[in-house]
Design an enzyme around this catalytic site. Sequence first.
Site, mmCIF file in Angstrom:
data_model
loop_
_atom_site.group_PDB
_atom_site.id
_atom_site.type_symbol
_atom_site.label_atom_id
_atom_site.label_comp_id
_atom_site.label_asym_id
_atom_site.label_seq_id
_atom_site.Cartn_x
_atom_site.Cartn_y
_atom_site.Cartn_z
ATOM 1 N N LYS A 167 20.015 -1.745 -4.235
ATOM 2 C CA LYS A 167 20.229 -1.120 -2.922
ATOM 3 C C LYS A 167 19.250 -1.736 -1.934
ATOM 4 C CE LYS A 167 18.476 2.378 -0.772
ATOM 5 N NZ LYS A 167 18.540 1.929 0.657
ATOM 6 N N GLU A 240 5.886 -0.603 -6.124
ATOM 7 C CA GLU A 240 4.982 -1.494 -5.373
ATOM 8 C C GLU A 240 4.968 -0.946 -3.958
ATOM 9 O OE1 GLU A 240 3.175 -3.779 -3.040
ATOM 10 O OE2 GLU A 240 5.208 -4.602 -2.925
ATOM 11 N N CYS A 274 2.612 -5.843 2.773
ATOM 12 C CA CYS A 274 1.705 -4.888 2.143
ATOM 13 C C CYS A 274 0.351 -5.526 1.848
ATOM 14 C CB CYS A 274 2.326 -4.333 0.866
ATOM 15 S SG CYS A 274 2.930 -5.587 -0.282
ATOM 16 N N GLU A 371 -2.234 2.339 7.202
ATOM 17 C CA GLU A 371 -1.557 1.044 7.143
ATOM 18 C C GLU A 371 -0.689 0.890 8.384
ATOM 19 O OE1 GLU A 371 1.162 -1.558 4.036
ATOM 20 O OE2 GLU A 371 1.507 0.593 4.193
#
Length: 469
Positions: A167, A240, A274, A371
């Site tokens: 997906k 992750e 990331c 973040e």
Amino acid sequence: MFDHPMTVDGADVRTDRRDPVLDPATEQVIGHAPIADAEHLDQAVEAAARAFPAWAAAPPARREALTKAASAVESAADTIARVVAVETGKPQAESLWEVRSMAAFLRYNAALEAPRTVLKDDAEASVEVVHRPIGPIGAIIPWNAPVYVLGLKLGPALAAGCTVVVKPSPFTPLSALLVGVLLREALPPGVVNVINGGNDLGAAMTAHPGLRKITLTGSTATGKRVLAGAADQLKRITLELGGNDPAILLDDVDLDAQIEKIFWAAFRGTGQACVAIKRLYAPEALYDEVVARLAELADTVVVGPGTDPASRLGPLTTPAQLDLVARLVEDAVSSGARVVSGGARLDRPGYFYAPTILADARDGMRVVDEEQFGPVLPVVPYTSLEEVMRHVNVGDYGLGASVWTGDLATGAEVAARFESGLSWVNTHRATLGPQQPTHGWKHSGLGVEKGMWGYLSFTEIQVRYVARN
């Protein structure tokens, strides 16, 4: 206009519901993507389950098929990269790197073979530990690197003998849908199925009893939802997730040699990675020079559509991410930070935000503690190494961290103190490619991706004990 179908059991699947996909550089519709419902998910899982026994039982055929799949991706590299560039906004060169990386993941994992460990082999018994593929798995792909992450997940899962339901993100589904079509020439029907939808489809995949593992790359918040959704079935997971990577400059850093590397480790991909540098700690003696040199680089970067060869930075990929970046900068300024470069949305169509350097940043500001995932770098001054080490290891994230110094021995000592799965000296975001594992500590993830470690995460161990008397 792009119009790629979903792939289920090796065949086209189109739906009456089709959502528009926008180019983040223009905010114009570039294509439409079919939206899967619960029935399509069931069909995809059933196809993966049917294909699993034969795929799991034939390692030589898998290796041949994965090598053929890598060649199919390479042959269409320019076409796939163009789709990535227009749906993500990233420059064409970075988009092409994604596609080549996917092919590399397929080739690397095709050559891997799970170890067999003999515990006993004598007249009494033969006892060995082997690895068996988990079964059909679900792979949920993010919008920031749709083809790179697709390869990162498909390579080890398929090589280990699993079949996959993919997906992609509804913001960037077109490249994954195209790859799903291209892989049909190399892989048996049902081995890779690609369906598209939003968060509700991801939740349904996580809860689906026919999928034995979910592998997700995404935000920490999404990872927590997947973890909770998989708990009832004790489903295997790999997550992750996010990062808030610090970089520490020591007093003896060679700025002439390192400043551009530091800048691009933060800003490549418009900061939407990331493992990008998200916060930079500079000693007071060098602070003003570091800020000035970073601002000079930010002022000269060409920002534009990914399809323009002159562009070095593209737009943010989603309007929500643009809004978040703007809010974090506004919050920082209201808390005492100073904009040295950028600090505003560019006055043009698209989700463009100027590359931004923030001086006088400090821990406790949201732009430092969270973040930001965008083209913003807060620079934090510090007076002692012990002080800064306390700051960089505080918080929920633990993906990557780096130290920059003229003394490699000292750098290695500092890097060993980072509470992160990745640590670097005089570089950041560096990788050996598919063989180097990625692993996040704390809220940055669960499990390992890449390398033999990632390959084995798609297997279960089985002890085989054969009594001989």
